[in-house]
Design a protein around this motif. Structure first.
Motif, PDB file in Angstrom:
ATOM      1  N   GLU C  91       0.835  -1.048  -0.069  1.00 41.47           N
ATOM      2  CA  GLU C  91      -0.082  -0.151  -0.112  1.00 41.47           C
ATOM      3  C   GLU C  91       0.906   1.159  -0.147  1.00 41.47           C
ATOM      4  O   GLU C  91       1.541   1.522   0.955  1.00 41.47           O
ATOM      5  N   GLU C 170      -8.056   1.854  -2.313  1.00 37.01           N
ATOM      6  CA  GLU C 170      -9.090   2.134  -1.303  1.00 37.01           C
ATOM      7  C   GLU C 170      -9.601   3.475  -1.441  1.00 37.01           C
ATOM      8  O   GLU C 170      -9.126   4.676  -0.902  1.00 37.01           O
ATOM      9  N   CYS C 226     -12.778   0.657   2.899  1.00 37.41           N
ATOM     10  CA  CYS C 226     -11.681   0.545   4.185  1.00 37.41           C
ATOM     11  C   CYS C 226     -12.151   2.079   4.689  1.00 37.41           C
ATOM     12  O   CYS C 226     -12.340   2.062   6.094  1.00 37.41           O
ATOM     13  N   CYS C 272      -9.005  -5.497   3.087  1.00 37.35           N
ATOM     14  CA  CYS C 272      -9.489  -4.900   4.018  1.00 37.35           C
ATOM     15  C   CYS C 272     -11.150  -4.383   3.776  1.00 37.35           C
ATOM     16  O   CYS C 272     -11.626  -3.736   4.482  1.00 37.35           O
ATOM     17  N   GLU C 316      -3.463  -7.475   6.417  1.00 29.90           N
ATOM     18  CA  GLU C 316      -4.030  -5.888   6.479  1.00 29.90           C
ATOM     19  C   GLU C 316      -2.645  -4.964   6.062  1.00 29.90           C
ATOM     20  O   GLU C 316      -2.487  -4.505   5.231  1.00 29.90           O
TER      21      GLU C 316
HETATM   22 ZN    ZN Z   1      -7.766  -0.750   4.203  1.00 29.83          ZN
END
Ligand code: ZN
Ligand code: ZN
Ligand code: ZN
Lengths: 219, 475, 475, 219
Positions: C91, C170, C226, C272, C316
C-alpha cells in the motif's frame, strides 16, 4: 597426483585425514608451502564461507572444515618451522554486562576463527572496563559485543562510551549483534556495524578490516 | 541428599489415539476459582513482558506502569471478545527475580487487576508466575545454594501467597553442557546434559517448588526444556544446525521435563515446551502449547501441529510495543482467543470433529519438518509407549534420542516426511554418535568429563564427583 | 461525461450455500506466472509498510533499505515454510504516490526480489500494488482532475508496467460525508455517501484503472470500503458507536464496492473489505480477507468468520518493527502461512470438510457481534440475493441497510445473535432514519444538501448540482 | 413539580423537549438560573461524561445530550439576557501538517465541547505557524494535536518547537493523540499530555486546566 582442488575439496568436506594426506603429498612433491596454504587450504575455507553464508552448510560442518584446515596448517608448520598462518585480523568478543547468553556469541567467535580471524573470546557478562582493558592488551581491529536481552542491550552504549573515554574508539571498529539488536540501534549508539547472524558477522568483519585505514591501526 | 520422585509412570495416561486430543487431559486441573484446565475447553494463555528498558530502582515506577497498562489492555480485550476464561503468564526477568520485592509487586499488580475483572465482569482468569532461573547468572553457577537460589525461592513463595495460581520455571541445570553439545552437534553431550544433569537438577528444584505450591495452595505447573530444545529449534530455524538434530534433541528432553511430574507437579505444563504432548501422553497432565501465534516470540516449523493436543494456547512472550492497532500484548490476546474459539467450536460438534481438526493441524505441518513429525499424535504415543518401559532417566534419554532417529528414518522411508540429503546425512551421524554412549551413567561421566569445560559448571552441584577425572588425567 | 458499467449482476454467481467456501471462486483469476486465485488453494497475502519515519528526498535511501529488508525477510520465510505461493501487497503511502518516482522505485524493489525468488527457488508470488488515494489530501478535494489525480494514475500505470500483478485502491469518494454520518450515527448521510457519492466516484475511477490494467497486462483487483466501514468497525471496537450501526454500514457498502466489478475489475478483491464475501457471492470474484491475523493492524469482532469464504488471507498491514523473534512482516508471513495450511489441509479432505471448517469459522464468531452475524455465509447469500434484484445502486444501498437491520433483528429473535439492550435500541433508531430517505435520488440530494458541510467536498466532482440547494436556501 | 434530578436525567437521555420543558418550569417557579445550570444541566452532562468514559454511552448519544443541554441553556439565556454559559477553558485543536484524518480529531473536539470547553477546531493539515497564530489569537489553555500516520506524527515535534520559538509553549498545555502516539512519544517530544481516546482526552483537559497556574495564563 592430488592437487589444490583436491585439497580444497577435502577441507570443504571436513575430511581431516584426507587434508593431511594431500597436504603432505603436495609438500613432498615440492610445491611451495605458501601455495599449499593459499591455493589449497584457504581456498577450501573460502568455499565453506560462501556455502555457510548461503545456508548450505551447518555450523558443525564448518567447524569440521576448520579443524581439517588446521590439521593441514600443522603439517605445513612441521615442514617449515618458521611459518606463521596469516591472520585476517584480531577480534575481541564478549557479551555485555548483565548478559549471560553465550551460545550466539560463541557461534560467532567460532565462525570468525574458522574464517581466519584471531579471536579473543572474553566470555559473558563483560564490564565496559574489561572491554577497554582487552583493547589495550590485544590491540584488536574489531570489538564485537552481543546481547540477547532488551534489558542488557542498553549496556552496549556504555561500553562504546567507555572506549571513547579511553581514547580507543577511533582505533577499533565496534560491531554489535543479538536478537533484539537492529541497524537503527547500532547507529543510535554509535556502533560501526551490526550483523543479524553469525555468517553476516564474519562477512562484516572482513569488510571492516578491508576498509580500515592502514595508518593508525595498532598492530 | 537424595531427591526422590513421588510418582513413576509405568504406562501411558493416554490410552488410545482417539483419546489424545486438544482440550481434554486424562488428569484435568481445577483452580481455586473453579476454572478447569484439560476439562474440555482450550483456553488462551497470554504472556506479557517489558519493552526494551533498564530495570532498576529508578525505573521501577515505569516498570509498574508498563505492567499495569498491559494487564488492563489484555483483560479489556478478553472481556470484549467474551473469552470463556484466560490465563496470564508473567515470566519474571532476572532483575525482578533477584530482587524478590519487585517480582512480588509485579505479580500483585497483575493478580489484583485480574481479581477486579473477575468480580466486576465475571471474566475468569488464572495467573501463572514463572520466576527466572537466576542461578545461571554467575558462572560457574551454584545450583543448590547461595543468595540467588534463595531469592528465587522467595519470589516463588511470596508470589504464590499473593495469589499466583500456577508456578512454573524454565530451569537451566545442564545448560552449559547442552550449549556446547548443540553448537558442535554432539549428541553425547546433549544426552549427558539432559539425562544426567537436567534430571538431577530438576529433582532438587521441583521437590522445593512442589512443597511451596502445596503450602500456598497454588498449582505446581511444569518446567520446559526451553533453554535446551528451543535453543536447538532457533538454531535450526536459522539453518545453523540440522533440523533433525533439533528434532532428536526435542525428543531427548522428555525424561528431563517429566521429572517435574515425577516430583509431584500436576500441570498445566508450560507453553514453551514442545515436548508437552509427551508429558500429556505419559503423565496425563494438561499442557499449554504455542505455535503460529507465538511467532512474535520465535519462528518455528511447528506452527499448527503444536496445537493439536494442547489444553491452553499461548503466544510465548510479547513485548509491550505498539503495533498499528494496539499494544502487542492486546494483539496477541485477540489472536489467541480466535484460535481457541475455532478449536472449541469444532470440538463442540463432537469428538470425531475435534479429532479431524487435530489431524488437520498435525498433517498440515508434519511432512515438512522432522521437528513437526515427532509431534504427530501417533508418533508421540508410540515413542512415549517405549519410554515408559525404561525406569532410568539417563537410559530413557539415550533411548529417546535413538527412537527419534529411528522414527524419522522410517517416516522418510514411508514418504511421510520430506528431508533434504544434507539433513538425512545427519541421521546417520547422530546414530553412530549414540552408539558410543555406554549404558552405565558413571562410566559415561568418567569418559565425558575430559571433554567438558569445567570452568563453566560445577559437577558437585549435581552430586557428581570429579576426582575420578582428575585421577584419570593424572595417569 | 458518463462512466457506464460494462457488467451488471442480475443473479448470484454463487448458486448455493454448498458452493460458497474458501479457496474456490466462481470466476478464478489466473496471473501471468500461472498462479490461480480462487482455484482451490487459499494463499497468504502479506502487506508490509514502513516504521514511523519521515519520507522525503533525504530519507529515501532508508526507505529503499526498509522495503528491501522487508521483502527479503518475507520471501525467505515463505520459502523456508514451503508456501505454495504468496501475494505481497504494497500500500503506497501518500508521499510515495504523490511522487510517482518513489512509488515506482519501491514497486520495483519488491517485484525484482520476487522474480529472483521465483527463478532461484521456485517460490511463486504476485505483487499487489495499491497506490494511496491522494485526492483527499487537499480539502475540499478535486476528484476528477488536478496534479494529485494525474500522479496517482501515473503511479498505477508505471507500477503496472514494471510488473505489479494486481492493481487496487481504497478509494475515498464520499468519505467526508460518510465521516459526518458515522460520528453522529446518521444513516441518511451514510447512504448518500456510499450509494450516491461513492458509486459515482468509483465509476469514474475504475473506468480508468481497468483501462490501465488492460493496457499493461495486469489484473484490476478491487476497491474496498476501508475508509468507510472499517472506520465504523474501528469506532465500534472503541465503543464510540453501536456495533449494529457498524454492521449496517458494512452491508450498505456493497453496492459501492461492487462498482469496481461492474466497471470490469476481476478480483482478487482487496483484503480490508469485509464486504468481500458479498462481492464473491454476487460477482463471483475471488476475494482476499483479513481477520485475526490482521489484529496487528486493527482489532475486530470478525477474526475467524472473515476467513470462511476467503481465497487469500491477509494481515492487512504491518510496520517494519522488530519483535522478539523477527521483524513484524516476517512474523505475519509465518502466521498467515500456517492459517492457510490449516484451511487447505481441511479442504484436501473433501468439500464436506471445507464446509465444516467454514462453518466453525463462521459459528465461532457469528453469535457474538452483529458485524460477524452479517458475514455468515447464509446471511450473505440471502442479502445478496435480494440486492441483485435492485438495479439502481442508490436504492440498492438503502435496501442493503434496511435488509441488514431486518436480518439482525431476526437473528436476535431466533437467539442466534446476542445483543445488549443499548445496541438493540439503535436498530429501531436506524430503521426510522431509513424510512425518511426518499426513493428519488435527486430529491434526496435536494433534501440533504442543506445539512451537509460543502466546505469539505465539491458536489460538482460527483456530477451533482448545488444550484438547487442555493435556490432553496434563498427562498 | 419536576426538579434538578429530572432535568439532569432528561439531559442524560438526550431528551431535548423534556429539557426545555423542565428548564422553563424551574425558572418559572423562581429557581435561580445558576442553579438550573449547575445542579440540573451540568450535573446531567457530568453523568454523561462518566458513562462515556466507562464505555456505557455512545458518541451520538453524548451529542444528543449535549444538544439537549444547550437547548436548556438557550432557555436560561432567553430569560436572563446577560447570562453567559461558563466555559471550562479554551482548546485549540487540529491535525498536524500532512495529516488529513479528521474523524478522530472531530470526535475529540465534539466531546470536549460537550463537556463544556470552548473549542477552536482549526481543521486538518495544520502548519506549525498556523497553530502559533491560533494560540496568539485565541489564547487557549490547551493546544490539542492529532496524527493518524506514523509519517506525520513527527510533525508534532515541529509544532511544539514552533510554539517554543514564539515563546508560547509555557503559556499553554500541549496534548497529543492519534493511533500511533504513545506516552513515551509524548514525553520525547515535550508534550504535556497524551490521551489514547476521546474520553480520556476530555478527562486529560479537565485535569490540565484544574492544574494550571492561575497567574500567567492568558485570558
Ligand atoms: Zn484498508
Ligand atoms: Zn520459554
Ligand atoms: Zn490494507
Amino acid at each position: 597426483m592430488a592437487g589444490f582442488e583436491d585439497l580444497s575439496q577435502a577441507v570443504l568436506e571436513g575430511d581431516e585425514a584426507r587434508v593431511v594426506e594431500v597436504t603432505k603429498s603436495l609438500l613432498d612433491s615440492g610445491v611451495d608451502p605458501l601455495d599449499v596454504i593459499n591455493k589449497g587450504l584457504i581456498t577450501g575455507m573460502d568455499r565453506v564461507g560462501v556455502l555457510f553464508k548461503n545456508n548450505e552448510m551447518f555450523v558443525p560442518e564448518v567447524l569440521m572444515s576448520a579443524k581439517a584446515m588446521n590439521a593441514g596448517v600443522e603439517v605445513v608448520k612441521e615442514k617449515q618451522q618458521a611459518f606463521d598462518m596469516p591472520s585476517l585480523g584480531k577480534v575481541v568478543i564478549g557479551t555485555v554486562r548483565g548478559d549471560l547468553h553465550d551460545i550466539g556469541k560463541n557461534l560467532v567467535a567460532m565462525m570468525m576463527e574458522s574464517s581466519g580471524f584471531t579471536v579473543y573470546n572474553l566470555g559473558v557478562d563483560i564490564e565496559p572496563a574489561k572491554f577497554v582493558e582487552a583493547v589495550k592488551e590485544y590491540r584488536p581491529d574489531i570489538v564485537a559485543m552481543s546481547a540477547l536481552l532488551t534489558t542488557t542491550m542498553m549496556n552496549m552504549k556504555e561500553t562504546i562510551d567507555a572506549l571513547k573515554e579511553a581514547g580507543l574508539k577511533d582505533k577499533v571498529k565496534v560491531i554489535i549483534g543479538g536478537a533484539p539488536i537492529t541497524q537503527e540501534f547500532a547507529d543510535e549508539i554509535g556502533a560501526d556495524g551490526y550483523a543479524p547472524d553469525a555468517a553476516s558477522a564474519t562477512e562484516l568483519c572482513k569488510q571492516l578490516v578491508e576498509g580500515r585505514e592502514k595508518v593508525g591501526v595498532p598492530a | 541428599m537424595e531427591y526422590k520422585p513421588v510418582k513413576t509412570f509405568d504406562e501411558l495416561a493416554v490410552k488410545s489415539l482417539d483419546d489424545f486430543v486438544y482440550g481434554i487431559a486424562p488428569h484435568p486441573v481445577t483452580a481455586k476459582n473453579g476454572m478447569v484446565i484439560g476439562g474440555g475447553t482450550v483456553y488462551p494463555e497470554i504472556n506479557l513482558t517489558l519493552p526494551p528498558m533498564n530495570i532498576n530502582e529508578s525505573t521501577m515506577p515505569e516498570v509498574r506502569r508498563q505492567y499495569a497498562e498491559m494487564i488492563e489492555g489484555i483483560l479489556k480485550r478478553a472481556k470484549s471478545l467474551y473469552a470463556p476464561g484466560i490465563i496470564v503468564e508473567v515470566e519474571l526477568l532476572p532483575e525482578t527475580t533477584m530482587t524478590p520485592q519487585w517480582g512480588i509487586e509485579i505479580n500483585k499488580i497483575l493478580r489484583d487487576k485480574m481479581y477486579e475483572y473477575e468480580n466486576k465482569y465475571g471474566l475468569k482468569s488464572l495467573l501463572r508466575c514463572t520466576p527466572n532461573d537466576t542461578r545461571e547468572i554467575v558462572r560457574p553457577p551454584l545450583m543448590r545454594r547461595g543468595e540467588l537460589l534463595e531469592n528465587m525461592f522467595t519470589t516463588f513463595e511470596k508470589c504464590a501467597e499473593d495469589g499466583a495460581d500456577i508456578l512454573s520455571i524454565e530451569s537451566t541445570g545442564g545448560k552449559e553442557v547442552h550449549d556446547e553439545g548443540l553448537v558442535t552437534c554432539d549428541i553425547r553431550k546433549v544426552v549427558f546434559a539432559l539425562g544426567v544433569l537436567g534430571v538431577r537438577d530438576m529433582r532438587f528444584l521441583w521437590s522445593r517448588i512442589v512443597e511451596i505450591a502445596g503450602r500456598t495452595g497454588s498449582i505446581a505447573g511444569g518446567d520446559t526444556a526451553c533453554g535446551f530444545a528451543n535453543t536447538a529449534l532457533a538454531l535450526a530455524e536459522q539453518e545453523m544446525i540440522p533440523r533433525v538434530f533439533a528434532a532428536v534433541d526435542r525428543v531427548a528432553t522428555i525424561p528431563r521435563s517429566l521429572v517435574a511430574f515425577e516430583m509431584g507437579a500436576t500441570g498445566p505444563d508450560k507453553d514453551c515446551g514442545y515436548e508437552g504432548p509427551y508429558m500429556k501422553a505419559i503423565a496425563g497432565v494438561p499442557i499449554s502449547m504455542e505455535g503460529k501465534t507465538a511467532a512474535c516470540a520465535h519462528l518455528s516449523a511447528v506452527g499448527n501441529i503444536a496445537a493439536c493436543v494442547c489444553d491452553m494456547w499461548s503466544n510465548e512472550s510479547v513485548q509491550n510495543v505498539k503495533l498499528l492497532s494496539a499494544p502487542a500484548p492486546v494483539v496477541s490476546t485477540e489472536q489467541l482467543i480466535y484460535d481457541c474459539r475455532l478449536m472449541n467450536e469444532a470440538a463442540a460438534d463432537g469428538r470425531e470433529f475435534a479429532l479431524k481438526m487435530r489431524d488437520w493441524l498435525a498433517d498440515s505441518d508434519s511432512s515438512l519438518d522432522p521437528q513437526a513429525y515427532v509431534l504427530r499424535p501417533d508418533v508421540v504415543l508410540e515413542i512415549s509407549g517405549e519410554l515408559v518401559k525404561e525406569k532410568d532417566p539417563f537410559l530413557a534419554t539415550k533411548k529417546a534420542a535413538a527412537l527419534a532417529v529411528e522414527v524419522i528414518k522410517r517416516g522418510v522411508e514411508k514418504g511421510e516426511l520430506n528431508l533434504s540429503a544434507r539433513e538425512k546425512k545427519w541421521l546417520d551421524i547422530i546414530s553412530s554418535q549414540l552408539e558410543t554412549i555406554p549404558d552405565d551413567e558413571e562410566k559415561f561421566w568418567f569418559e565425558l568429563q575430559k571433554e567438558l569445560d569445567l570452568n563453566k559448571w560445577r559437577p558437585e552441584e549435581y552430586d557428581l564427583e570429579v576426582a575420578a577425572a582428575k585421577a584419570a588425567s593424572a595417569k
